[in-house]
Scaffold this motif. Sequence first.
Motif, PDB file in Angstrom:
ATOM      1  N   GLU A 151      41.864  44.474  23.547  1.00  0.00           N
ATOM      2  CA  GLU A 151      42.559  45.160  24.684  1.00  0.00           C
ATOM      3  C   GLU A 151      41.752  46.085  25.291  1.00  0.00           C
ATOM      4  O   GLU A 151      41.907  46.030  26.576  1.00  0.00           O
ATOM      5  CB  GLU A 151      43.501  45.923  23.698  1.00  0.00           C
ATOM      6  N   ALA A 152      40.782  46.772  25.053  1.00  0.00           N
ATOM      7  CA  ALA A 152      39.830  47.544  25.873  1.00  0.00           C
ATOM      8  C   ALA A 152      39.330  46.604  26.796  1.00  0.00           C
ATOM      9  O   ALA A 152      39.396  47.235  28.140  1.00  0.00           O
ATOM     10  CB  ALA A 152      38.901  48.274  24.850  1.00  0.00           C
ATOM     11  N   GLN A 153      38.654  45.770  26.544  1.00  0.00           N
ATOM     12  CA  GLN A 153      38.182  44.655  27.514  1.00  0.00           C
ATOM     13  C   GLN A 153      39.047  44.263  28.767  1.00  0.00           C
ATOM     14  O   GLN A 153      38.912  44.389  29.668  1.00  0.00           O
ATOM     15  CB  GLN A 153      37.510  43.517  26.877  1.00  0.00           C
ATOM     16  N   LEU A 154      40.362  43.830  28.054  1.00  0.00           N
ATOM     17  CA  LEU A 154      41.187  43.572  28.927  1.00  0.00           C
ATOM     18  C   LEU A 154      41.974  44.557  30.017  1.00  0.00           C
ATOM     19  O   LEU A 154      41.752  44.343  31.418  1.00  0.00           O
ATOM     20  CB  LEU A 154      42.670  42.955  28.466  1.00  0.00           C
ATOM     21  N   ASN A 155      41.902  45.696  29.539  1.00  0.00           N
ATOM     22  CA  ASN A 155      42.106  47.003  30.083  1.00  0.00           C
ATOM     23  C   ASN A 155      41.105  47.240  31.390  1.00  0.00           C
ATOM     24  O   ASN A 155      41.380  47.397  32.536  1.00  0.00           O
ATOM     25  CB  ASN A 155      42.478  48.012  29.619  1.00  0.00           C
ATOM     26  N   LEU A 188      41.322  46.977  35.407  1.00  0.00           N
ATOM     27  CA  LEU A 188      41.140  47.998  36.461  1.00  0.00           C
ATOM     28  C   LEU A 188      39.927  47.489  37.543  1.00  0.00           C
ATOM     29  O   LEU A 188      40.219  47.931  38.548  1.00  0.00           O
ATOM     30  CB  LEU A 188      40.421  49.196  35.535  1.00  0.00           C
ATOM     31  N   LYS A 189      38.902  46.675  37.030  1.00  0.00           N
ATOM     32  CA  LYS A 189      37.983  46.471  37.858  1.00  0.00           C
ATOM     33  C   LYS A 189      38.589  45.438  38.889  1.00  0.00           C
ATOM     34  O   LYS A 189      38.073  45.200  40.063  1.00  0.00           O
ATOM     35  CB  LYS A 189      36.718  45.626  37.023  1.00  0.00           C
ATOM     36  N   THR A 190      39.629  44.653  38.474  1.00  0.00           N
ATOM     37  CA  THR A 190      40.024  43.506  39.438  1.00  0.00           C
ATOM     38  C   THR A 190      41.061  43.918  40.252  1.00  0.00           C
ATOM     39  O   THR A 190      41.722  43.301  41.127  1.00  0.00           O
ATOM     40  CB  THR A 190      40.311  42.175  38.672  1.00  0.00           C
ATOM     41  N   GLY A 191      41.883  45.075  39.885  1.00  0.00           N
ATOM     42  CA  GLY A 191      43.120  45.354  40.446  1.00  0.00           C
ATOM     43  C   GLY A 191      44.172  44.568  40.005  1.00  0.00           C
ATOM     44  O   GLY A 191      45.282  44.409  40.723  1.00  0.00           O
ATOM     45  N   ARG A 192      44.105  43.681  38.865  1.00  0.00           N
ATOM     46  CA  ARG A 192      45.258  42.935  38.418  1.00  0.00           C
ATOM     47  C   ARG A 192      46.042  43.415  37.371  1.00  0.00           C
ATOM     48  O   ARG A 192      45.100  44.147  36.636  1.00  0.00           O
ATOM     49  CB  ARG A 192      44.743  41.505  38.197  1.00  0.00           C
ATOM     50  N   GLY A 193      46.790  43.031  37.020  1.00  0.00           N
ATOM     51  CA  GLY A 193      47.622  43.666  35.596  1.00  0.00           C
ATOM     52  C   GLY A 193      47.202  42.641  34.475  1.00  0.00           C
ATOM     53  O   GLY A 193      46.694  41.710  34.689  1.00  0.00           O
ATOM     54  N   THR A 194      47.457  43.392  33.355  1.00  0.00           N
ATOM     55  CA  THR A 194      47.071  42.872  32.119  1.00  0.00           C
ATOM     56  C   THR A 194      47.709  41.386  31.748  1.00  0.00           C
ATOM     57  O   THR A 194      47.206  40.572  31.449  1.00  0.00           O
ATOM     58  CB  THR A 194      46.982  43.659  31.128  1.00  0.00           C
ATOM     59  N   ASP A 195      49.066  41.580  32.111  1.00  0.00           N
ATOM     60  CA  ASP A 195      50.054  40.440  31.876  1.00  0.00           C
ATOM     61  C   ASP A 195      49.555  39.084  32.834  1.00  0.00           C
ATOM     62  O   ASP A 195      49.485  38.172  32.249  1.00  0.00           O
ATOM     63  CB  ASP A 195      51.542  40.867  32.491  1.00  0.00           C
ATOM     64  N   GLU A 196      49.063  39.538  34.010  1.00  0.00           N
ATOM     65  CA  GLU A 196      48.686  38.455  34.886  1.00  0.00           C
ATOM     66  C   GLU A 196      47.271  37.813  34.480  1.00  0.00           C
ATOM     67  O   GLU A 196      47.038  36.420  34.345  1.00  0.00           O
ATOM     68  CB  GLU A 196      48.362  39.103  36.543  1.00  0.00           C
TER      69      GLU A 196
END
Length: 74
Positions: free
Chosen positions: A10-14, A18-26
Motif C-alpha cells: 500500500e505504501a509503494q502504491l501510494n 504521488l510520483k505519477t500523479g495518478r490515482g491509486t484506483d487507476e
Amino acid sequence: MEVHLPESQEAQLNELALKTGRGTDELVQEAVARWLAHSEWFQEQVQVGIDQIARGEFIEEEEMDARVERMLKS
C-alpha cells in the motif's frame, strides 16, 4: 469490491501514485487489466503447445538439448 494489501504494498502504491500523479484506483485497475491480459495470452500459448504436441509437432529431448548446447557455444 475491496482489495486488502499488505502495508508495504500500500505504501509503494501510494508513493507511485504521488510520483505519477495518478490515482491509486487507476493504478490498481491498470495492473489488474495487464495481469488478466497476460494470463489470457499465456493460457492461449499453452493451448497452442498442447495442440502442437497432439499433432506430433515437437522434438525429442535429446534434440532440444543439442540445440541449446549449440546456442550456448555460439
